[in-house]
Design a protein around this motif. Structure first.
Motif, PDB file in Angstrom:
ATOM      1  N   UNK A   1       2.901  12.592  -3.940  1.00  0.00           N
ATOM      2  CA  UNK A   1       2.841  11.970  -2.620  1.00  0.00           C
ATOM      3  C   UNK A   1       4.222  11.745  -2.025  1.00  0.00           C
ATOM      4  N   UNK A   2       4.281  11.594  -0.709  1.00  0.00           N
ATOM      5  CA  UNK A   2       5.579  11.350  -0.064  1.00  0.00           C
ATOM      6  C   UNK A   2       6.057   9.923  -0.289  1.00  0.00           C
ATOM      7  N   UNK A   3       7.345   9.735  -0.089  1.00  0.00           N
ATOM      8  CA  UNK A   3       7.910   8.391  -0.139  1.00  0.00           C
ATOM      9  C   UNK A   3       7.776   7.803   1.265  1.00  0.00           C
ATOM     10  N   UNK A   4       6.608   7.217   1.523  1.00  0.00           N
ATOM     11  CA  UNK A   4       6.224   6.820   2.881  1.00  0.00           C
ATOM     12  C   UNK A   4       7.285   6.015   3.622  1.00  0.00           C
ATOM     13  N   UNK A   5       7.735   4.934   2.971  1.00  0.00           N
ATOM     14  CA  UNK A   5       8.563   3.977   3.691  1.00  0.00           C
ATOM     15  C   UNK A   5      10.033   4.351   3.631  1.00  0.00           C
ATOM     16  N   UNK A   6      10.414   5.229   2.705  1.00  0.00           N
ATOM     17  CA  UNK A   6      11.828   5.521   2.531  1.00  0.00           C
ATOM     18  C   UNK A   6      12.254   6.818   3.179  1.00  0.00           C
ATOM     19  N   UNK A   7      11.295   7.647   3.579  1.00  0.00           N
ATOM     20  CA  UNK A   7      11.632   8.959   4.089  1.00  0.00           C
ATOM     21  C   UNK A   7      11.433   8.974   5.607  1.00  0.00           C
ATOM     22  N   UNK A   8      12.510   9.237   6.356  1.00  0.00           N
ATOM     23  CA  UNK A   8      12.396   9.217   7.820  1.00  0.00           C
ATOM     24  C   UNK A   8      11.288  10.116   8.360  1.00  0.00           C
ATOM     25  N   UNK A   9      10.966  11.156   7.591  1.00  0.00           N
ATOM     26  CA  UNK A   9       9.935  12.078   8.029  1.00  0.00           C
ATOM     27  C   UNK A   9       8.549  11.442   7.948  1.00  0.00           C
ATOM     28  N   UNK A  10       8.360  10.541   6.981  1.00  0.00           N
ATOM     29  CA  UNK A  10       7.019  10.008   6.713  1.00  0.00           C
ATOM     30  C   UNK A  10       6.792   8.597   7.237  1.00  0.00           C
TER      31      UNK A  10
ATOM     32  N   UNK B   1      -0.120   5.898  -3.266  1.00  0.00           N
ATOM     33  CA  UNK B   1       0.515   6.894  -4.109  1.00  0.00           C
ATOM     34  C   UNK B   1      -0.018   6.862  -5.545  1.00  0.00           C
ATOM     35  N   UNK B   2      -0.404   5.672  -6.013  1.00  0.00           N
ATOM     36  CA  UNK B   2      -1.026   5.581  -7.331  1.00  0.00           C
ATOM     37  C   UNK B   2      -2.284   6.453  -7.352  1.00  0.00           C
ATOM     38  N   UNK B   3      -3.085   6.309  -6.288  1.00  0.00           N
ATOM     39  CA  UNK B   3      -4.323   7.083  -6.194  1.00  0.00           C
ATOM     40  C   UNK B   3      -4.007   8.572  -6.115  1.00  0.00           C
ATOM     41  N   UNK B   4      -3.011   8.914  -5.291  1.00  0.00           N
ATOM     42  CA  UNK B   4      -2.663  10.317  -5.120  1.00  0.00           C
ATOM     43  C   UNK B   4      -2.203  10.936  -6.442  1.00  0.00           C
ATOM     44  N   UNK B   5      -1.427  10.152  -7.214  1.00  0.00           N
ATOM     45  CA  UNK B   5      -0.914  10.678  -8.479  1.00  0.00           C
ATOM     46  C   UNK B   5      -2.055  10.986  -9.445  1.00  0.00           C
ATOM     47  N   UNK B   6      -3.127  10.179  -9.374  1.00  0.00           N
ATOM     48  CA  UNK B   6      -4.283  10.436 -10.238  1.00  0.00           C
ATOM     49  C   UNK B   6      -4.848  11.821  -9.977  1.00  0.00           C
TER      50      UNK B   6
ATOM     51  N   UNK C   1       0.824  -1.204   0.000  1.00  0.00           N
ATOM     52  CA  UNK C   1       0.000   0.000   0.000  1.00  0.00           C
ATOM     53  C   UNK C   1       0.861   1.258   0.000  1.00  0.00           C
ATOM     54  N   UNK C   2       1.943   1.219   0.795  1.00  0.00           N
ATOM     55  CA  UNK C   2       2.724   2.433   1.016  1.00  0.00           C
ATOM     56  C   UNK C   2       3.961   2.533   0.137  1.00  0.00           C
ATOM     57  N   UNK C   3       4.150   1.561  -0.753  1.00  0.00           N
ATOM     58  CA  UNK C   3       5.330   1.596  -1.613  1.00  0.00           C
ATOM     59  C   UNK C   3       5.402   2.943  -2.333  1.00  0.00           C
TER      60      UNK C   3
ATOM     61  N   UNK D   1       4.349   8.547  10.414  1.00  0.00           N
ATOM     62  CA  UNK D   1       2.950   8.750  10.022  1.00  0.00           C
ATOM     63  C   UNK D   1       2.382   7.551   9.264  1.00  0.00           C
ATOM     64  N   UNK D   2       3.207   6.902   8.438  1.00  0.00           N
ATOM     65  CA  UNK D   2       2.727   5.717   7.718  1.00  0.00           C
ATOM     66  C   UNK D   2       2.326   4.631   8.711  1.00  0.00           C
ATOM     67  N   UNK D   3       3.174   4.405   9.703  1.00  0.00           N
ATOM     68  CA  UNK D   3       2.847   3.408  10.731  1.00  0.00           C
ATOM     69  C   UNK D   3       1.565   3.777  11.463  1.00  0.00           C
ATOM     70  N   UNK D   4       1.415   5.076  11.762  1.00  0.00           N
ATOM     71  CA  UNK D   4       0.221   5.513  12.484  1.00  0.00           C
ATOM     72  C   UNK D   4      -1.024   5.295  11.630  1.00  0.00           C
ATOM     73  N   UNK D   5      -0.908   5.579  10.323  1.00  0.00           N
ATOM     74  CA  UNK D   5      -2.031   5.331   9.419  1.00  0.00           C
ATOM     75  C   UNK D   5      -2.403   3.854   9.435  1.00  0.00           C
ATOM     76  N   UNK D   6      -1.368   3.000   9.409  1.00  0.00           N
ATOM     77  CA  UNK D   6      -1.633   1.563   9.423  1.00  0.00           C
ATOM     78  C   UNK D   6      -2.367   1.152  10.692  1.00  0.00           C
TER      79      UNK D   6
END
Lengths: 442, 284, 308
Positions: C159-168, C149-154, C140-142, C171-176
């Protein structure tokens, strides 16, 4: 009002049945007069099947000992706990990095006497693999399948970039230049193909330090921030400076699983990477059409003495402390060390043999076209294994964190490695002090 | 008015559908992966619809390693898990009912202090207890058996004591007094007066502990040592390999089989379940 | 059975015996818990207190080292980072979880058809084994191909790089973690059923809008349940373990998801530092205790205590 007695009775019966079942299950089944040797191994999947074949062969070869194979995840933790609880397996298949911590916490027994008894000696093995099994002048483990690494490169991507597919880079400088030629970017700056990606596969981040003449310790103290090590990480960072850390990183998060058709090397997304002897197997499994070659990993131009560097890793067998049948366990281990059994296992797992003697049939049967290269590299003086530091797991965590910071350009190589040194050297001294304390207390 | 209500309920249904879709996603993904051939399980970008449906994954998942072991491991794990659940659920229900009765309906010296302490134990993080508990069971020679997993259930737990206490207090005390005058012993009042009126709450406790035991991974991971004694959640790890090579489709098929009975159970018992909590009213 | 009929005109003495009897019965009924509390909680707790002042690797006897572990913890930057990560995660996920679970419960409480069906669906993710869930979330968060991110791009959002960016990553974990609100929703639903209908009828007479009814009747009435869930949430989110442990080995990227319990677990089982881990456990216990007390005190003023 009569109490419906059957309901509670039924519940009670269920409960008693459950108690009976749970108590009966842990009683080991009778085994027709054979001594049962419990063997825990980390592998599932095809590697697990390979090991199981060897176990079956051994069980068929005699009728006194029966080896019971069980695949266990987090096998090191689990073995340690089981030893502590006094219910360890008789044999455990661990990683190379476990040998020293296990020896330090007396979770595995020295095998010197058994080796003498069974005639197992250093000369039977490629020296670098034998060395992984020894610590403080004792033998604590014996090899199963080894691994060495080399440069894998995609010849189609070489051709497309106008490079000669028969001329792999020889120095790290050449590798960088070739990588620049191969790398393709989209108009928005994002990477489409990378010539070289410093963190792919990212399994041996500590190994770059050796390539540049550095080391992680000098046998006494940790040397995380030696000038050579800083140089190595500067080379890593040079790719981030060229291609953009964000771009490299976004590119990496799009990589598929290692064991899938979307593996970046198999998918022609990364043209050059360091990989182990098993890679050929995964390539033929997921993309038979891929054109690739392997060569020794390039060395820095000013360090020709580091030519033919390789990372050597090893799966090992140990006998945990408190094993019920150590002698029978050793008989099984001895069987795995014989040339026919070892070659069968390494063929099945698509690796090379750790033994000094290898039969011509082994090379003939092997599917990996570069099997000779992978067998020869570990013989060289530049074969680097995990350092024998008791706090290796913590240390490697720190080195990995430093690598990430350098690769994302959040720290300079010097800052990152100074931090590792400052954090880990006191921990290392503390650990040595504790070991002494433990010796006195026990 | 009527039309407005219709529109309102349509809107609510619409929102609920969207939310349900989001919540269903992981489950549908599990289902779809469980029917895929292995090489389609890890594609980029992910595929939701398998190109060909492979029901045999389910049989392969269940019979995984059958030839090697000489028995069907999945069945053995299932029986083990069921046995463990029976033990834990009965232990939890019996012990917590008894203890909560003492806290809710009997006066004894030190009761309130003991209750405050009980509530405080809810805050103890499990990792704090993990190491000494392991040492305790080791000294009892219980490692490798089921006992560390079910014996503690027979001695009560703070969350359930709290829940049942709230519930027992809602039952009029006059009933107890009347039974006492009829010459009922305290145990008689407990079993014949209070318990029959508390079935929903007991059902909640039973269901929560059943779900917890069914899914528990850490406990079995630490205490069980022999493959024959493994539970389902522990058995799932056999489809996973530490270096790629994971049989995702079999893993998901096994997960689906494992989850299905619980979903059915929840669907049919949720009425009791929601009622049970609601009567207890978790109001301090 | 053969209990003596008490004379209604009880004398002081027999009243005493009745009291004594009841106290005796109470202690008898509570005795399993005394044993359980002593053996499985208090004993191990004291043992871990002792271990926290020792060097202890599983296979060796504990060696007394005094306050060494605590001193080392105070200087351990990774400890502080793990603590910070955990608090940041809790600060994001707790309020989000609170709002979402209440909102979903309110929606489900509107007497729509197919209630059982919706309720089961909301509870589903809590039943799926964590291993299976973690894989799905990774998809989901790739950053490149993820569903989100596919949806966001539409919608032309970058969108942010959820899993690769220390900042995000947090929040990705919290969303999960929002997928796990099923349990809380079930408890809220129960609380909502306890709100007396008469209050709504009274509000209807005043011509209150649904929105006002929710704000002024429903929420105050279920405030004790909110308080209960909040405390459970604090206890739970500070102990978050399995999701980050499975999804972010080693707390990648850059240890931004290295949680307190992960570091504790690593110390206990990977680095063989049981004493250090016990000390960390105790510190966590004290933190949770303080926070829970603060939450109780802080929310007590706002909690409406109905007729209990």
């Amino acid at each position: 009002m009569p109490i419906p007695w059957f309901k509670p009775a039924l519940l009670l019966a269920c409960l008693l049945l459950a108690v009976w079942h749970s108590e009966s299950i842990v009683v080991p089944p009778p085994t027709k007069g054979r001594i049962v040797v419990k063997y825990w191994e980390k592998w599932t999947g095809f590697e697990g099947d390979a090991m199981r074949t060897i176990v079956d062969d051994f069980n068929k070869s005699q009728d006194r000992i029966f080896v019971q194979y069980l695949a266990v995840s987090a096998v090191n933790t689990k073995t340690m706990l089981a030893s502590a609880a006094g219910v360890p397996p008789d044999v455990a298949g661990l990683w190379d990095g476990d040998v020293v911590p296990f020896a330090d916490s007396r979770a595995s027994i020295p095998l010197d006497d058994y080796c003498r008894e069974f005639g197992i000696k250093a000369a039977d093995y490629i020296p670098s693999y034998w060395d992984i099994c020894t610590y403080n002048n004792h033998v604590y483990a014996l090899p199963t399948t080894p691994a060495s690494t080399a440069l894998h490169y995609n010849t189609d991507l070489f051709k497309q970039a106008g490079l000669d597919p028969d001329k792999p880079p020889v120095t790290t400088e050449e590798l960088s230049a070739m990588s620049d030629k191969i790398t393709k970017k989209r108009p928005d700056g994002s990477i489409l193909v990378a010539g070289f990606h410093p963190s792919e596969p990212g399994w041996w981040n500590w190994w770059w330090l050796h390539l540049f003449g550095g080391a992680l310790w000098d046998g006494e103290n940790l040397t995380a921030n030696s000038p050579e090590n800083i140089k190595a990480f500067e080379w890593i960072q040079s790719f981030s400076k060229k291609y953009g850390p964000q771009q490299l990183h976004a590119f990496r998060t799009g990589f598929g699983n290692f064991s899938s058709p979307q593996n970046p090397f198999i998918d022609s997304k990364v043209a050059m990477e360091i990989q182990g002897v098993w890679m050929a197997n995964f390539i033929s499994q997921y993309n038979k059409k891929l054109k690739w070659k392997a060569a020794p990993f390039p060395y820095p131009k000013d360090r020709p003495d580091r030519a033919n560097s390789t990372m050597v890793g090893l799966d090992v067998l140990v006998i945990p402390a408190g094993a019920k049948h150590p002698k029978e366990a050793m008989e099984f281990i001895r069987y795995t060390q014989t040339q026919p059994a070892m070659e069968k296992l390494c063929l099945l797992q698509q690796k090379h043999s750790p033994l000094a003697k290898v039969s011509p049939e082994f090379f003939a049967k092997h599917a990996n076209p570069y099997i000779k290269l992978f067998t020869d590299l570990p013989w060289g003086k530049n074969s680097f294994a995990i350092p024998k530091v008791g706090i290796w797991f913590e240390y490697s965590n720190e080195v990995n964190a430093a690598f990430e910071a350098v690769y994302l350009m959040h720290k300079t190589p010097k800052e990152a490695l100074d931090y590792v040194q400052a954090r880990m050297q006191p921990k290392w001294e503390h650990y040595k002090k504790i070991l002494k304390l433990r010796e006195e207390a026990n | 008015m009527e039309r407005q209500r219709k529109r309102g309920s349509l809107l609510i249904h619409g929102i609920l559908w969207v939310i349900s879709g989001l919540f269903l996603a992981p489950f549908l993904w599990m289902l779809s992966t469980s029917l895929k051939p292995l090489d389609q399980t890890m594609t980029n970008p992910p595929q939701w619809i398998p190109s060909s449906i492979h029901f045999e994954n389910y049989w392969n998942a269940v019979s995984y390693n059958k030839d090697v072991l000489g028995y069907i491991p999945f069945v053995v794990y299932g029986v083990n898990t069921l046995a463990l659940c029976i033990l834990v659920v009965s232990g939890t229900v019996i012990s917590n009912a008894v203890v909560a009765y003492a806290f809710a309906r009997l006066r004894w010296p030190g009761r309130d202090v003991a209750f405050a302490l009980t509530l405080a134990t809810m805050m103890i993080p499990f990792p704090v207890l993990m190491v000494p508990l392991f040492a305790l069971f080791r000294n009892l020679d219980w490692i490798g058996s089921f006992r560390p997993l079910w014996v503690p259930a027979f001695f009560g737990g703070a969350f359930n004591i709290f829940l049942l206490r709230q519930f027992f207090r809602t039952i009029p005390f006059e009933l107890s007094e009347a039974a006492k005058l009829d010459g009922c012993s305290e145990w008689g009042i407990f079993t014949r007066v209070v318990l029959p009126l508390c079935k929903p709450a007991l059902a909640v406790v039973a269901l929560f502990s059943f779900l917890g035991t069914w899914k528990d991974f850490l406990g079995p991971l630490i205490y069980l040592m022999d493959q024959k004694s493994f539970t389902l959640s522990l058995g799932l790890q056999f489809y996973q390999s530490q270096h790629g090579g994971t049989q995702w489709n079999l893993l998901m098929a096994a997960s689906t089989i494992m989850v299905a009975p619980i979903i059915i159970l929840f669907f049919f018992t949720q009425k009791t379940f929601i009622k049970g909590i609601s009567v207890t009213g978790i109001k301090g | 059975m053969g209990a003596l009929q008490e004379d209604p005109q009880t004398s002081g003495g027999s009243e005493l015996t009745a009291k004594r009897k009841e106290a005796f019965a109470g202690l008898a009924f509570a005795s399993p818990w005394f044993i359980g509390f002593t053996v499985f909680l208090a004993g191990p707790l004291l043992m871990s207190m002792y271990y926290s002042f020792c060097d202890y690797s599983v296979l060796r006897k504990p060696v007394w080292v005094g306050g060494d572990n605590y001193a080392e913890i105070m200087h351990d930057e990774v400890f502080w980072q793990a603590l910070k990560n955990t608090f940041v995660y809790a600060a994001i996920s707790l309020p989000m979880g609170l709002v979402v679970s209440i909102a979903v419960a309110l929606l489900l409480n509107t007497n729509v058809k197919g209630m059982a069906f919706y309720r089961t669906i909301i509870y589903l993710p809590s039943l799926v084994p964590t291993v299976a869930l973690a894989v799905l979330w990774l998809w989901m968060f790739n950053g490149e191909y993820g569903l989100i991110n596919e949806t966001a791009k539409r919608f032309a959002v970058s969108p942010p790089n959820w899993l690769g960016d220390p900042l995000w990553s947090k929040p990705a974990l919290a969303l999960m973690s929002l997928w796990g609100v099923g349990g809380a929703v079930v408890i809220y639903l129960a609380g909502l059923q306890d709100v007396p209908q008469s209050l709504y009828e009274a509000a209807d007479l005043d011509g209150a809008s649904p929105w006002r009814k929710t704000w002024h009747v429903t929420l105050p009435m279920i405030s004790p349940v909110i308080q209960f869930n909040m405390i459970m949430g604090i206890i739970g989110s500070l102990q978050v373990f399995s999701e980050p442990y499975i999804m972010f080995p080693g707390g990648a990227p850059e240890r931004s998801t290295y949680m307190y319990t992960m570091y504790l677990f690593d110390n206990a089982f990977t680095f063989q530092k049981m004493g250090y881990a016990s000390a960390m456990g105790w510190i966590l216990f004290i933190l949770i205790f303080i926070l829970t007390m603060l939450a109780l005190k802080g929310s007590d003023k706002r909690v409406h205590t109905g007729a209990m």
